[in-house]
Every structure is written in structure tokens, then in C-alpha cells.
Design a protein around this motif. Structure first.
Motif, PDB file in Angstrom:
ATOM      1  N   THR A  10       0.827  -1.208   0.000  1.00 52.81           N
ATOM      2  CA  THR A  10       0.000   0.000   0.000  1.00 52.81           C
ATOM      3  C   THR A  10       0.860   1.257   0.000  1.00 52.81           C
ATOM      4  O   THR A  10       0.588   2.211  -0.744  1.00 52.81           O
ATOM      5  N   LEU A  11       1.920   1.277   0.811  1.00 48.10           N
ATOM      6  CA  LEU A  11       2.807   2.441   0.851  1.00 48.10           C
ATOM      7  C   LEU A  11       3.520   2.649  -0.488  1.00 48.10           C
ATOM      8  O   LEU A  11       3.632   3.788  -0.965  1.00 48.10           O
ATOM      9  N   CYS A  12       3.976   1.568  -1.085  1.00 45.79           N
ATOM     10  CA  CYS A  12       4.627   1.685  -2.402  1.00 45.79           C
ATOM     11  C   CYS A  12       3.635   2.154  -3.459  1.00 45.79           C
ATOM     12  O   CYS A  12       3.981   2.972  -4.322  1.00 45.79           O
ATOM     13  N   THR A  13       2.410   1.659  -3.395  1.00 43.89           N
ATOM     14  CA  THR A  13       1.370   2.086  -4.335  1.00 43.89           C
ATOM     15  C   THR A  13       1.105   3.576  -4.188  1.00 43.89           C
ATOM     16  O   THR A  13       1.011   4.303  -5.186  1.00 43.89           O
ATOM     17  N   LEU A  14       1.000   4.037  -2.957  1.00 42.85           N
ATOM     18  CA  LEU A  14       0.792   5.466  -2.723  1.00 42.85           C
ATOM     19  C   LEU A  14       1.945   6.296  -3.270  1.00 42.85           C
ATOM     20  O   LEU A  14       1.727   7.343  -3.893  1.00 42.85           O
ATOM     21  N   LEU A  15       3.167   5.834  -3.061  1.00 40.93           N
ATOM     22  CA  LEU A  15       4.336   6.536  -3.589  1.00 40.93           C
ATOM     23  C   LEU A  15       4.250   6.627  -5.105  1.00 40.93           C
ATOM     24  O   LEU A  15       4.442   7.707  -5.690  1.00 40.93           O
ATOM     25  N   TYR A  16       3.971   5.517  -5.756  1.00 42.70           N
ATOM     26  CA  TYR A  16       3.869   5.512  -7.213  1.00 42.70           C
ATOM     27  C   TYR A  16       2.765   6.456  -7.693  1.00 42.70           C
ATOM     28  O   TYR A  16       2.937   7.196  -8.661  1.00 42.70           O
ATOM     29  N   LEU A  17       1.615   6.432  -7.027  1.00 42.93           N
ATOM     30  CA  LEU A  17       0.501   7.280  -7.452  1.00 42.93           C
ATOM     31  C   LEU A  17       0.790   8.756  -7.215  1.00 42.93           C
ATOM     32  O   LEU A  17       0.432   9.606  -8.048  1.00 42.93           O
ATOM     33  N   ILE A  18       1.432   9.095  -6.103  1.00 46.51           N
ATOM     34  CA  ILE A  18       1.796  10.493  -5.843  1.00 46.51           C
ATOM     35  C   ILE A  18       2.738  10.994  -6.932  1.00 46.51           C
ATOM     36  O   ILE A  18       2.542  12.082  -7.488  1.00 46.51           O
ATOM     37  N   ILE A  19       3.738  10.195  -7.255  1.00 45.73           N
ATOM     38  CA  ILE A  19       4.677  10.594  -8.312  1.00 45.73           C
ATOM     39  C   ILE A  19       3.962  10.711  -9.649  1.00 45.73           C
ATOM     40  O   ILE A  19       4.191  11.648 -10.422  1.00 45.73           O
ATOM     41  N   PHE A  20       3.056   9.776  -9.935  1.00 43.25           N
ATOM     42  CA  PHE A  20       2.297   9.819 -11.188  1.00 43.25           C
ATOM     43  C   PHE A  20       1.506  11.127 -11.298  1.00 43.25           C
ATOM     44  O   PHE A  20       1.537  11.802 -12.322  1.00 43.25           O
ATOM     45  N   SER A  73      -0.547   5.623 -20.856  1.00 41.71           N
ATOM     46  CA  SER A  73       0.486   4.601 -21.039  1.00 41.71           C
ATOM     47  C   SER A  73       1.305   4.415 -19.769  1.00 41.71           C
ATOM     48  O   SER A  73       1.657   3.294 -19.400  1.00 41.71           O
ATOM     49  N   ILE A  74       1.616   5.517 -19.117  1.00 42.77           N
ATOM     50  CA  ILE A  74       2.363   5.433 -17.863  1.00 42.77           C
ATOM     51  C   ILE A  74       1.526   4.713 -16.808  1.00 42.77           C
ATOM     52  O   ILE A  74       2.037   3.853 -16.081  1.00 42.77           O
ATOM     53  N   LEU A  75       0.247   5.029 -16.742  1.00 45.71           N
ATOM     54  CA  LEU A  75      -0.632   4.349 -15.782  1.00 45.71           C
ATOM     55  C   LEU A  75      -0.669   2.848 -16.056  1.00 45.71           C
ATOM     56  O   LEU A  75      -0.643   2.036 -15.122  1.00 45.71           O
ATOM     57  N   PHE A  76      -0.715   2.454 -17.330  1.00 47.93           N
ATOM     58  CA  PHE A  76      -0.672   1.039 -17.692  1.00 47.93           C
ATOM     59  C   PHE A  76       0.590   0.383 -17.125  1.00 47.93           C
ATOM     60  O   PHE A  76       0.539  -0.692 -16.529  1.00 47.93           O
ATOM     61  N   ASN A  77       1.734   1.038 -17.303  1.00 50.58           N
ATOM     62  CA  ASN A  77       2.991   0.471 -16.799  1.00 50.58           C
ATOM     63  C   ASN A  77       3.041   0.442 -15.276  1.00 50.58           C
ATOM     64  O   ASN A  77       3.599  -0.484 -14.694  1.00 50.58           O
ATOM     65  N   ILE A  78       2.462   1.444 -14.633  1.00 49.03           N
ATOM     66  CA  ILE A  78       2.395   1.430 -13.172  1.00 49.03           C
ATOM     67  C   ILE A  78       1.556   0.246 -12.702  1.00 49.03           C
ATOM     68  O   ILE A  78       1.939  -0.466 -11.767  1.00 49.03           O
ATOM     69  N   ILE A  79       0.431   0.011 -13.351  1.00 44.47           N
ATOM     70  CA  ILE A  79      -0.413  -1.144 -12.996  1.00 44.47           C
ATOM     71  C   ILE A  79       0.354  -2.445 -13.194  1.00 44.47           C
ATOM     72  O   ILE A  79       0.297  -3.340 -12.356  1.00 44.47           O
ATOM     73  N   CYS A  80       1.086  -2.544 -14.298  1.00 43.96           N
ATOM     74  CA  CYS A  80       1.900  -3.746 -14.545  1.00 43.96           C
ATOM     75  C   CYS A  80       2.936  -3.942 -13.445  1.00 43.96           C
ATOM     76  O   CYS A  80       3.114  -5.052 -12.930  1.00 43.96           O
ATOM     77  N   SER A  81       3.627  -2.868 -13.075  1.00 41.90           N
ATOM     78  CA  SER A  81       4.667  -2.973 -12.047  1.00 41.90           C
ATOM     79  C   SER A  81       4.087  -3.317 -10.685  1.00 41.90           C
ATOM     80  O   SER A  81       4.639  -4.143  -9.952  1.00 41.90           O
ATOM     81  N   LEU A  82       2.979  -2.697 -10.331  1.00 40.75           N
ATOM     82  CA  LEU A  82       2.347  -2.997  -9.039  1.00 40.75           C
ATOM     83  C   LEU A  82       1.846  -4.442  -8.997  1.00 40.75           C
ATOM     84  O   LEU A  82       1.995  -5.130  -7.981  1.00 40.75           O
ATOM     85  N   THR A  83       1.283  -4.907 -10.094  1.00 40.63           N
ATOM     86  CA  THR A  83       0.821  -6.295 -10.165  1.00 40.63           C
ATOM     87  C   THR A  83       2.002  -7.256 -10.068  1.00 40.63           C
ATOM     88  O   THR A  83       1.924  -8.285  -9.386  1.00 40.63           O
ATOM     89  N   THR A  84       3.104  -6.912 -10.717  1.00 42.51           N
ATOM     90  CA  THR A  84       4.305  -7.741 -10.635  1.00 42.51           C
ATOM     91  C   THR A  84       4.812  -7.793  -9.201  1.00 42.51           C
ATOM     92  O   THR A  84       5.229  -8.854  -8.718  1.00 42.51           O
ATOM     93  N   ALA A  85       4.775  -6.674  -8.507  1.00 39.32           N
ATOM     94  CA  ALA A  85       5.195  -6.655  -7.096  1.00 39.32           C
ATOM     95  C   ALA A  85       4.321  -7.581  -6.255  1.00 39.32           C
ATOM     96  O   ALA A  85       4.825  -8.325  -5.401  1.00 39.32           O
ATOM     97  N   LEU A  86       3.009  -7.542  -6.498  1.00 38.08           N
ATOM     98  CA  LEU A  86       2.111  -8.466  -5.778  1.00 38.08           C
ATOM     99  C   LEU A  86       2.480  -9.921  -6.060  1.00 38.08           C
ATOM    100  O   LEU A  86       2.480 -10.761  -5.155  1.00 38.08           O
ATOM    101  N   LEU A  87       2.805 -10.207  -7.315  1.00 43.07           N
ATOM    102  CA  LEU A  87       3.173 -11.577  -7.674  1.00 43.07           C
ATOM    103  C   LEU A  87       4.496 -11.987  -7.033  1.00 43.07           C
ATOM    104  O   LEU A  87       4.648 -13.152  -6.633  1.00 43.07           O
ATOM    105  N   ALA A 116      11.323   2.604 -15.482  1.00 41.28           N
ATOM    106  CA  ALA A 116      10.508   2.021 -16.563  1.00 41.28           C
ATOM    107  C   ALA A 116       9.013   2.149 -16.281  1.00 41.28           C
ATOM    108  O   ALA A 116       8.214   2.228 -17.216  1.00 41.28           O
ATOM    109  N   SER A 117       8.645   2.181 -15.013  1.00 38.21           N
ATOM    110  CA  SER A 117       7.228   2.281 -14.651  1.00 38.21           C
ATOM    111  C   SER A 117       6.627   3.621 -15.055  1.00 38.21           C
ATOM    112  O   SER A 117       5.425   3.719 -15.279  1.00 38.21           O
ATOM    113  N   PHE A 118       7.451   4.645 -15.153  1.00 35.08           N
ATOM    114  CA  PHE A 118       6.974   5.982 -15.494  1.00 35.08           C
ATOM    115  C   PHE A 118       7.338   6.325 -16.939  1.00 35.08           C
ATOM    116  O   PHE A 118       7.795   7.429 -17.240  1.00 35.08           O
TER     117      PHE A 118
END
Length: 161
Positions: A10-20, A73-87, A116-118
Motif C-alpha cells: 500500500t505504501l509503495c502504491t501510494l508513492l507511485y501514485l503520488i509521483i504519477f 500509457s504510464i498508468l498502464f505500466n504502473i499497474i503492470c509494475s504494481l501487479t508484478t510486485a504483488l506476484l 521504466a514504470s513511469f
């Protein structure tokens, strides 16, 4: 997923979203922009869905997001990276590692993944496909894992396994 893993994610997700939301563009001025353009205009020019340099699977999956601009496109990559982290957390739990939450945090905060996520690059989707394949193999779903692996060249031709 245990509470510590959920909190770390959750904290990493928030960080990614704030930066986005605070950033004003892509971290990449080269290939990522070209991948975005191919995905963006694939609906007007369907032959782009088969464009080898554009990576057909990447173009197909990212094109709905690209319709909203480079931010999509950046949001797509953020979703991919967050999903990969969950995996990666799930893999760590499956392997009974002491701190499974750490695998997700280390993945998301590694400089290459973070950058790469951004962007519009293909690496986040490649990482997602590869990580999901590993999890499928660990869960003895070999055919599904092999099938997913077979699409990797159409996500990122020069990806490293």
C-alpha cells in the motif's frame, strides 16, 4: 497476504501514485514514446497491432490506456509494475521466505523498475508476464506457465529471462 506485506504494498502504491499525479510526463524520451505512439494510433491504423517493433501483445494490451495520452500509457505500466510486485510477494510466500513483503518493496524501488514504470517502455509488461509464469510453474500449472512464456517475444523481443 499478511498485514506487513499489505502495508508495504500500500505504501509503495501510494508513492507511485503520488509521483504519477505530480509528474508532468514520461521518464523516457526515446523508445517509450514510440511504443506509446504505436499503441495510441493502432486503433486508427490496425496494422500497428502487428508492428514487430511495437510488440504486438504490448500494443494490444496498452492501446486502451494510450487513448488517454502518455499519462494513460504510464498508468498502464504502473499497474503492470504494481501487479508484478504483488506476484513477487506471492512467490516469496509460496517459497516460505521470512520477509515476503520485502520482495515487493525491493522490486518496486529498484531504479530500473522505478524508471521504466513511469514511461511507455515494454519492460513492465515483460516483467509481469515473466513473474506470473514463474508463479504458475511453482503452482505446477505448467501448461499455463509455458503458454504465457511463449508470448514473451511479442511483449519484448530483447527481454532477459
Amino acid at each position: 497476504m499478511n498485514a506487513r506485506s499489505a502495508l508495504a504494498f500500500t505504501l509503495c502504491t501510494l508513492l507511485y501514485l503520488i509521483i504519477f499525479f505530480l509528474s508532468d510526463g514520461s521518464s523516457d524520451a526515446g523508445d517509450g514514446i514510440r511504443h506509446y505512439e504505436i499503441a495510441r494510433y493502432s486503433w486508427q491504423h490496425p496494422e500497428l497491432f502487428l508492428h514487430h517493433w511495437g510488440k504486438p501483445v504490448f500494443t494490444l494490451l496498452s492501446s486502451p490506456f494510450a487513448q488517454f495520452g502518455i499519462g494513460g500509457s504510464i498508468l498502464f505500466n504502473i499497474i503492470c509494475s504494481l501487479t508484478t510486485a504483488l506476484l513477487t510477494i506471492r512467490i516469496s510466500e509460496h517459497l516460505k521466505l521470512d520477509a515476503p513483503w520485502l520482495s515487493g518493496v525491493l522490486f518496486l524501488l529498484s531504479p530500473v523498475v522505478f524508471s521504466a514504470s513511469f514511461s511507455g517502455l515494454t519492460e513492465p509488461l515483460f516483467a509481469l508476464f515473466l513473474t506470473l509464469s514463474v508463479l504458475l510453474f511453482l503452482k505446477e500449472k505448467h501448461i499455463a506457465g509455458a503458454l504465457l512464456l511463449s508470448f514473451l517475444p511479442f511483449v519484448r523481443t530483447e527481454g532477459f529471462v
